[in-house]
Design an enzyme around this catalytic site. Structure first.
Site, PDB file in Angstrom:
ATOM      1  CG  HIS A 147       4.306  -1.651   1.919  1.00  0.00           C
ATOM      2  ND1 HIS A 147       2.989  -2.025   1.926  1.00  0.00           N
ATOM      3  CD2 HIS A 147       4.902  -2.348   2.919  1.00  0.00           C
ATOM      4  CE1 HIS A 147       2.788  -2.924   2.875  1.00  0.00           C
ATOM      5  NE2 HIS A 147       3.920  -3.134   3.497  1.00  0.00           N
ATOM      6  CG  HIS A 166      -0.275  -0.292   2.508  1.00  0.00           C
ATOM      7  ND1 HIS A 166       0.652   0.569   3.059  1.00  0.00           N
ATOM      8  CD2 HIS A 166      -0.363  -1.327   3.379  1.00  0.00           C
ATOM      9  CE1 HIS A 166       1.077   0.107   4.209  1.00  0.00           C
ATOM     10  NE2 HIS A 166       0.492  -1.060   4.426  1.00  0.00           N
ATOM     11  CD  GLN A 194       8.608  -4.759  11.994  1.00  0.00           C
ATOM     12  OE1 GLN A 194       8.109  -5.866  12.013  1.00  0.00           O
ATOM     13  NE2 GLN A 194       8.455  -3.956  10.946  1.00  0.00           N
ATOM     14  CD  GLN A 245       7.439   5.487  14.805  1.00  0.00           C
ATOM     15  OE1 GLN A 245       8.655   5.460  14.589  1.00  0.00           O
ATOM     16  NE2 GLN A 245       6.905   5.032  15.939  1.00  0.00           N
ATOM     17  CE  LYS A 246      -0.508   0.002  11.229  1.00  0.00           C
ATOM     18  NZ  LYS A 246       0.038  -1.330  11.096  1.00  0.00           N
ATOM     19  NE  ARG A 263      -2.453  -9.198  10.320  1.00  0.00           N
ATOM     20  CZ  ARG A 263      -1.166  -9.227  10.659  1.00  0.00           C
ATOM     21  NH1 ARG A 263      -0.541  -8.110  10.944  1.00  0.00           N
ATOM     22  NH2 ARG A 263      -0.512 -10.367  10.719  1.00  0.00           N
TER      23      ARG A 263
END
Ligand code: PAF
Length: 280
Positions: A37, A34, A153, A148-149, A187
């Site tokens: 990315h 999306h 991680q 950053q989402k 998702r």
């Protein structure tokens, strides 16, 4: 854009560029791309001579009860997006190429992996750390791009790089959002139209938290402000709302310096995450 499925071939293709002193940027993804990315690829394209994007739905970061099998995949569309965005190499290996034998090696950053996402997904970040370290060893990028989402991680990968002296620069790209604030995520495709209407309440809750933090409230009050906003949305079931240090993932009460407001919630059966980093 060249599509490469084998590790040895990718290494051979990249070697002449590395020897010629060209900078290599890596954007690791699980596909179903999306605009979030695309922002990573754009950043890599601006900053590096050679852009490598990986698409690999990593089984190791999914628990047996999670959506590995049903995780959305659309290779043809992904390839068109990446080619248009100026990707030089798409690395799209099969599972057997990345994990030819069961791993006997652990790669983990346990201290940063137990809280927040780790409480619901206890094996998730070990899977992420393992595949990211493998991708770094395969590509040897000068820079690697993460969104950053996935704030936790980012913390795990940053610490992995620091602890293991990995010779690369981590570049963190801001979250891309829909107009109504919903963070882009592969998702989101799982959401029904009613759930999609409810989903921006995660971002609204983060904004309520930010308002409380800017008004000088302490961590617990900021967390309560986020929780209160989400309680108003019957289609949303909160997993956690937290106010943490973005490097250590530990709760923060006295809100000065960098503070991460983080949320996870189920919208229907879909679990979404989001965060905001504030500089107070
Ligand atoms: O953020 C993701 O898409 C994945 O966790 C990553 C970094 C590609 C590792 O599989």
């Amino acid at each position: 854009m060249q599509v490469v499925t084998r590790i040895a071939e990718l290494r051979a293709q990249l070697e002449p560029f590395r020897r010629a002193g060209r900078t290599i940027g890596l954007v690791p993804t699980m596909g179903y791309l999306h605009q979030g990315h695309e922002a990573l690829v754009r950043a890599a394209r601006q900053e590096c001579d050679v852009v490598v994007v990986s698409i690999f739905v990593n089984p190791l970061q999914f628990a047996p009860n999670e959506d590995f099998e049903s995780y959305p995949r659309d290779s043809e569309r992904d390839r068109a997006i990446l080619s248009a965005a100026g990707t030089d190499f798409l690395f799209q290996p099969a599972v057997a190429e990345v994990y030819p034998r069961p791993l006997l090696t652990d790669v983990a950053v346990p201290e940063l992996s137990r809280t927040l996402e780790g409480r619901t997904r206890p094996t998730h970040f070990q899977g992420v750390a393992t595949v990211v370290l493998k991708l770094f060893h395969i590509v040897w990028p000068d820079k690697a791009y993460f969104g950053q989402k996935d704030g936790q991680q980012v913390a795990v990968v940053r610490r992995l790089c620091e602890d293991l002296d990995l010779p690369l620069e981590l570049r963190v790209v801001p979250t891309v959002r829909e107009q109504d604030g919903l963070a882009l995520s592969s998702r989101n495709v799982y959401l029904s139209s009613e759930e999609r209407r409810a989903a921006p309440s995660l971002h609204d809750a983060l904004l309520c938290g930010r308002e409380a933090a800017l008004a000088g409230k302490e961590g617990q009050a900021v967390q309560a402000a986020m929780e209160e906003r989400l309680r108003k949305e019957p289609r949303v079931r909160l997993d956690y709302a937290a106010v943490v240090d973005p490097d250590t993932m530990q709760p923060k009460s006295d809100l000065t310096g960098q503070v991460m407001l983080a949320l996870a919630a189920y919208v229907g059966r879909t679990r979404l995450i989001d965060n905001l980093v504030l500089d107070l």
